[in-house]
Motif scaffolding. Structure first.
Motif, short mmCIF file in Angstrom:
data_model
loop_
_atom_site.label_atom_id
_atom_site.label_comp_id
_atom_site.label_asym_id
_atom_site.label_seq_id
_atom_site.Cartn_x
_atom_site.Cartn_y
_atom_site.Cartn_z
N ASP A 58 0.83 -1.10 -0.16
CA ASP A 58 0.03 -0.27 -0.10
C ASP A 58 0.80 1.23 0.03
O ASP A 58 0.33 2.48 -0.34
N THR A 59 2.02 1.25 0.38
CA THR A 59 3.08 2.37 0.17
C THR A 59 3.94 2.23 -1.07
O THR A 59 4.33 1.21 -1.25
N PRO A 60 4.05 3.34 -1.75
CA PRO A 60 4.49 3.39 -2.94
C PRO A 60 6.04 2.99 -2.64
O PRO A 60 6.49 3.40 -1.86
N ALA A 61 6.57 2.26 -3.66
CA ALA A 61 7.83 1.55 -3.41
C ALA A 61 8.92 2.72 -3.49
O ALA A 61 9.89 2.82 -2.87
N GLU A 62 8.60 3.81 -4.28
CA GLU A 62 9.62 5.03 -4.48
C GLU A 62 9.57 5.46 -3.01
O GLU A 62 10.75 6.21 -2.61
N ASP A 63 8.43 5.67 -2.22
CA ASP A 63 8.56 6.46 -0.88
C ASP A 63 9.69 5.58 0.06
O ASP A 63 10.33 5.97 0.97
N VAL A 64 9.32 4.21 -0.25
CA VAL A 64 10.13 3.44 0.80
C VAL A 64 11.51 3.34 0.56
O VAL A 64 12.54 3.56 1.23
N ARG A 65 11.98 3.24 -0.97
CA ARG A 65 13.33 3.48 -1.32
C ARG A 65 13.82 4.77 -1.00
O ARG A 65 15.12 4.99 -0.61
N ALA A 66 12.78 5.91 -0.88
CA ALA A 66 13.72 7.13 -0.54
C ALA A 66 14.15 7.08 1.02
O ALA A 66 15.13 7.62 1.40
N ALA A 67 13.13 6.44 1.80
CA ALA A 67 13.54 6.37 3.16
C ALA A 67 14.73 5.59 3.53
O ALA A 67 15.42 5.84 4.46
N LEU A 68 14.83 4.50 2.64
CA LEU A 68 16.01 3.77 2.95
C LEU A 68 17.24 4.52 2.35
O LEU A 68 18.26 4.07 3.21
N ASP A 69 17.29 5.21 1.44
CA ASP A 69 18.21 5.80 0.82
C ASP A 69 18.71 6.93 2.03
O ASP A 69 19.93 7.24 2.12
N GLU A 70 17.76 7.51 2.49
CA GLU A 70 18.14 8.50 3.57
C GLU A 70 18.65 7.91 4.89
O GLU A 70 19.57 8.57 5.38
N THR A 71 18.21 6.84 5.25
CA THR A 71 18.93 6.31 6.48
C THR A 71 19.95 5.41 6.17
O THR A 71 20.77 5.19 7.18
N GLY A 72 20.25 5.17 5.20
CA GLY A 72 21.29 3.99 4.70
C GLY A 72 20.94 2.45 5.09
O GLY A 72 21.79 1.70 5.29
N LEU A 73 19.66 2.32 5.45
CA LEU A 73 19.30 1.02 5.87
C LEU A 73 19.15 -0.05 4.64
O LEU A 73 18.80 0.55 3.65
N THR A 74 19.44 -1.35 5.13
CA THR A 74 19.10 -2.27 4.00
C THR A 74 17.94 -2.84 4.23
O THR A 74 17.27 -3.12 5.32
N ALA A 75 17.25 -3.05 3.10
CA ALA A 75 15.73 -3.64 3.08
C ALA A 75 16.18 -5.27 3.05
O ALA A 75 16.71 -5.72 1.72
#
Length: 247
Positions: free
Chosen positions: A38-55
């Motif tokens: 339900d969350t756009p993948a680009e929003d998740v990817r942006a938060a991952l890039d911002e924090t440096g966390l691995t999915a």
């Protein structure tokens, strides 16, 4: 030890990008998801890039039960769910997909599951395709219930990419003797998760000694983040005292 926050259970009171930021602030090095679609993948990817966390991974959708891939007659639906999960995982930079089997039993269900796992491996050769035994108290009727059954399925799928999601909570309930199970399953384990038993809470309570379990995991040379997939009994941040102890 390094830990991954399963955002299917942790910080569910906030949007997924904010949950990723909360996991980073708490000291996790990775995150994993149940059904983030339900969350756009680009929003998740942006938060991952911002924090440096691995999915680390996502699940295939549950359908009307707890997955689709062992349900005879639902092959098209199951494979569409697998393709959806692969596409989302690629979009967020995740390296694994958990293919959920569903509620089924018998030889036909077994054959269906094996073929759908081959489909997943063949369509995402760069990914790890995970299968996870679930205990018969939380998920009565689920097709995959033990590590021995999972190892048999993995052998018959005969693809390098399919691995076991070793969930300490489920496997303790289904058979215990986790030290031996870890040793026996190590060659086919793709991810390890944990929670207390029987409450499925934080790992600093319950009948299972994570002092022992985590020490054994370290002794076996496991270096990937361990997945915190537990149900907080209060605000997630208030349940994280265990991290200072084990990290």
């Amino acid at each position: 030890m390094k830990f991954s926050a399963n955002l299917g259970f942790l910080w569910t009171d906030r949007p997924l990008p904010d949950a990723i930021r909360a996991a980073h602030a708490a000291g996790f090095v990775a995150v994993e998801f149940h059904w983030p679609y339900d969350t756009p993948a680009e929003d998740v990817r942006a938060a991952l890039d911002e924090t440096g966390l691995t999915a680390l991974g996502v699940n295939t959708i549950r359908g009307e039960g707890n997955g689709l891939s062992a349900l005879p007659g639902h092959e098209a639906e199951a494979q569409a769910a697998i393709q959806q999960a692969i596409a989302y995982a690629r979009a967020i930079g995740s390296g694994a997909v958990h293919v959920m089997a569903g509620f089924a039993e018998g030889l036909q269900a077994d054959a269906t599951f094996v073929e759908n796992l081959r489909f997943a491996c063949d369509h995402a050769p760069e990914m790890t395709i995970l299968i996870e035994p679930l205990n018969h108290h939380d998920a009565p009727g689920y097709f995959l219930t033990t590590s021995a059954q999972a190892r048999d399925v993995i052998e018959r799928v005969d693809r390098a990419g399919v691995k076991l999601m070793f969930d300490c909570y489920h496997l303790q309930i289904m058979g215990g003797d986790l030290t031996r199970q870890l040793r026996d399953c190590l060659p086919v384990i793709g991810h390890i998760q944990f929670a207390s038993v029987p409450e499925r809470g934080a790992p600093d309570a319950g009948e299972l000694s994570y002092d022992h379990v985590f020490a054994e995991i370290a002794r076996l040379g496991w270096e990937m983040p361990l997945g915190a997939e537990y149900k907080p009994d209060s605000d997630t941040d208030a349940t994280l005292g265990w991290m200072a102890r084990y990290r």
